[in-house]
Design a protein around this motif. Structure first.
Motif, PDB file in Angstrom:
ATOM      1  N   GLU A 154       0.759  -1.283   0.100  1.00 26.17           N
ATOM      2  CA  GLU A 154      -0.148  -0.035  -0.177  1.00 26.17           C
ATOM      3  C   GLU A 154       0.852   1.331  -0.050  1.00 26.17           C
ATOM      4  OE1 GLU A 154      -0.990   0.245   4.617  1.00 26.17           O
ATOM      5  OE2 GLU A 154      -2.368  -0.925   3.273  1.00 26.17           O
ATOM      6  N   VAL A 155       0.329   2.368  -0.316  1.00 25.52           N
ATOM      7  CA  VAL A 155       0.974   3.520  -0.401  1.00 25.52           C
ATOM      8  C   VAL A 155       0.759   4.225   0.866  1.00 25.52           C
ATOM      9  CG1 VAL A 155       1.617   5.750  -1.652  1.00 25.52           C
ATOM     10  CG2 VAL A 155       1.040   3.566  -2.610  1.00 25.52           C
ATOM     11  N   ASN A 156       1.776   5.007   1.652  1.00 28.28           N
ATOM     12  CA  ASN A 156       1.681   5.814   2.708  1.00 28.28           C
ATOM     13  C   ASN A 156       2.114   7.165   2.334  1.00 28.28           C
ATOM     14  OD1 ASN A 156       1.499   7.175   5.021  1.00 28.28           O
ATOM     15  ND2 ASN A 156       3.041   5.582   6.229  1.00 28.28           N
ATOM     16  N   PHE A 157       1.250   8.101   2.430  1.00 27.23           N
ATOM     17  CA  PHE A 157       1.707   9.686   1.966  1.00 27.23           C
ATOM     18  C   PHE A 157       1.026  10.475   2.975  1.00 27.23           C
ATOM     19  CE2 PHE A 157       0.673  13.235  -0.376  1.00 27.23           C
ATOM     20  CZ  PHE A 157       1.875  13.708  -0.764  1.00 27.23           C
ATOM     21  N   GLU A 158      -0.195  10.218   3.032  1.00 27.38           N
ATOM     22  CA  GLU A 158      -1.075  11.491   4.018  1.00 27.38           C
ATOM     23  C   GLU A 158      -0.669  11.644   5.308  1.00 27.38           C
ATOM     24  OE1 GLU A 158      -2.415   9.226   1.891  1.00 27.38           O
ATOM     25  OE2 GLU A 158      -3.497  10.606   0.455  1.00 27.38           O
ATOM     26  N   SER A 159      -0.176  10.751   6.167  1.00 30.22           N
ATOM     27  CA  SER A 159       0.176  10.921   7.366  1.00 30.22           C
ATOM     28  C   SER A 159       1.621  11.767   7.491  1.00 30.22           C
ATOM     29  CB  SER A 159       0.563   9.769   7.977  1.00 30.22           C
ATOM     30  OG  SER A 159       1.711   8.643   7.496  1.00 30.22           O
ATOM     31  N   GLU A 160       2.467  11.473   6.465  1.00 30.69           N
ATOM     32  CA  GLU A 160       3.644  12.391   6.478  1.00 30.69           C
ATOM     33  C   GLU A 160       3.285  13.872   5.842  1.00 30.69           C
ATOM     34  OE1 GLU A 160       7.100  11.803   7.348  1.00 30.69           O
ATOM     35  OE2 GLU A 160       6.054   9.908   8.089  1.00 30.69           O
ATOM     36  N   LEU A 161       2.297  13.920   5.221  1.00 28.16           N
ATOM     37  CA  LEU A 161       2.008  15.348   4.910  1.00 28.16           C
ATOM     38  C   LEU A 161       1.447  15.839   5.846  1.00 28.16           C
ATOM     39  CD1 LEU A 161       1.890  16.982   2.520  1.00 28.16           C
ATOM     40  CD2 LEU A 161      -0.166  16.075   1.923  1.00 28.16           C
ATOM     41  N   LYS A 162       0.807  15.319   6.680  1.00 24.84           N
ATOM     42  CA  LYS A 162       0.113  15.884   7.939  1.00 24.84           C
ATOM     43  C   LYS A 162       1.140  16.309   9.009  1.00 24.84           C
ATOM     44  CE  LYS A 162      -3.215  14.854  11.885  1.00 24.84           C
ATOM     45  NZ  LYS A 162      -3.577  13.954  12.419  1.00 24.84           N
ATOM     46  N   ARG A 163       2.249  15.488   9.002  1.00 23.84           N
ATOM     47  CA  ARG A 163       3.421  15.922  10.153  1.00 23.84           C
ATOM     48  C   ARG A 163       3.927  16.963   9.501  1.00 23.84           C
ATOM     49  NH1 ARG A 163       7.656  11.854  10.378  1.00 23.84           N
ATOM     50  NH2 ARG A 163       8.635  13.461  11.534  1.00 23.84           N
ATOM     51  N   ALA A 164       3.962  17.387   8.300  1.00 22.20           N
ATOM     52  CA  ALA A 164       4.657  18.554   7.444  1.00 22.20           C
ATOM     53  C   ALA A 164       4.051  19.649   7.761  1.00 22.20           C
ATOM     54  CB  ALA A 164       4.897  18.239   6.120  1.00 22.20           C
ATOM     55  N   PHE A 165       2.565  19.396   7.846  1.00 20.78           N
ATOM     56  CA  PHE A 165       1.734  20.676   7.935  1.00 20.78           C
ATOM     57  C   PHE A 165       1.607  21.062   9.269  1.00 20.78           C
ATOM     58  CE2 PHE A 165      -0.650  19.557   4.044  1.00 20.78           C
ATOM     59  CZ  PHE A 165       0.184  20.480   3.257  1.00 20.78           C
ATOM     60  N   GLU A 166       1.573  20.191  10.304  1.00 24.44           N
ATOM     61  CA  GLU A 166       1.770  20.189  11.646  1.00 24.44           C
ATOM     62  C   GLU A 166       3.024  21.121  12.210  1.00 24.44           C
ATOM     63  OE1 GLU A 166       0.756  16.308  13.515  1.00 24.44           O
ATOM     64  OE2 GLU A 166      -1.298  16.683  13.308  1.00 24.44           O
ATOM     65  N   SER A 167       4.258  20.679  11.562  1.00 23.57           N
ATOM     66  CA  SER A 167       5.463  21.165  11.903  1.00 23.57           C
ATOM     67  C   SER A 167       5.362  22.533  11.520  1.00 23.57           C
ATOM     68  CB  SER A 167       6.382  20.480  11.152  1.00 23.57           C
ATOM     69  OG  SER A 167       6.926  20.599   9.842  1.00 23.57           O
ATOM     70  N   GLU A 168       4.753  23.011  10.477  1.00 20.72           N
ATOM     71  CA  GLU A 168       4.320  24.429   9.913  1.00 20.72           C
ATOM     72  C   GLU A 168       3.940  25.113  11.023  1.00 20.72           C
ATOM     73  OE1 GLU A 168       2.750  24.634   6.318  1.00 20.72           O
ATOM     74  OE2 GLU A 168       4.404  23.774   5.264  1.00 20.72           O
TER      75      GLU A 168
END
Length: 138
Positions: free
Chosen positions: A41-55
Motif C-alpha cells: 500500500e502507499v503511505n503519504f497522507e500521514s507524512e504530509l500531515k506531519r509536515a503541515f503540523e510542523s509548519e
C-alpha cells in the motif's frame, strides 16, 4: 507561496500519489493468486500531515538564529514538497493458506475508489483554474 500555487501543487502531488496507488493496487490484484505474495500500500497522507503540523508549530514557537550550518536546528518546519509517497509491504496478515494476503475483492474495490478520487482531483484542479479565469475577467 500564495494559496493558489500551494493548492494546485498539493492537488498535483495528490494526483501523482493516486496514480501510484492505482499501480500498486493493480499489481496486488494481478498477484492475488501468487504464493507468498504480500500486498503493498502507499503511505503519504500521514507524512504530509506531519509536515503541515510542523509548519504550525514553527509559526507559534520560539525561534533560534543559527549562524553555522552545523548548529542544531530547533522547530524547523518540514517542507511539504519534500514529502514523498512510500510503498509499504503488509507482512502482518495472511489471508490465504498459500501465504498470500491479497483479497482480490478488496483490491478491486480499492481500484474503483482510486479512480473516483482521481476524477475528483481533476475536477478540483479544473475548479482552481476556473477561479483564476473568473478573477481575471473582472
Amino acid at each position: 507561496m500564495n494559496s493558489f500555487t500551494r493548492a494546485v501543487d498539493l492537488l498535483q502531488r495528490e494526483m501523482d500519489v493516486t496514480s501510484l496507488r492505482y499501480q500498486v493496487s493493480a499489481n496486488n490484484l494481478a498477484n492475488s493468486e501468487v504464493p507468498n505474495f504480500k500486498r503493498s500500500e502507499v503511505n503519504f497522507e500521514s507524512e504530509l500531515k506531519r509536515a503541515f503540523e510542523s509548519e504550525e508549530i514553527a509559526k507559534n514557537s520560539f525561534h533560534l538564529t543559527t549562524t553555522d550550518a552545523r548548529h542544531i536546528q530547533i522547530n524547523t518546519p518540514m517542507d511539504y514538497r519534500e514529502v514523498t509517497p512510500r510503498r509499504v509491504l503488509d507482512y502482518t496478515s495472511t489471508a490465504k493458506a498459500n501465504g498470500n494476503n491479497v483479497d482480490a475483492e478488496t483490491e478491486a474495490n480499492n481500484i474503483l475508489q482510486i479512480q473516483m478520487q482521481y476524477r475528483l482531483l481533476t475536477q478540483l484542479t479544473s475548479f482552481e483554474f476556473e477561479q483564476i479565469n473568473t478573477a481575471m475577467k473582472k
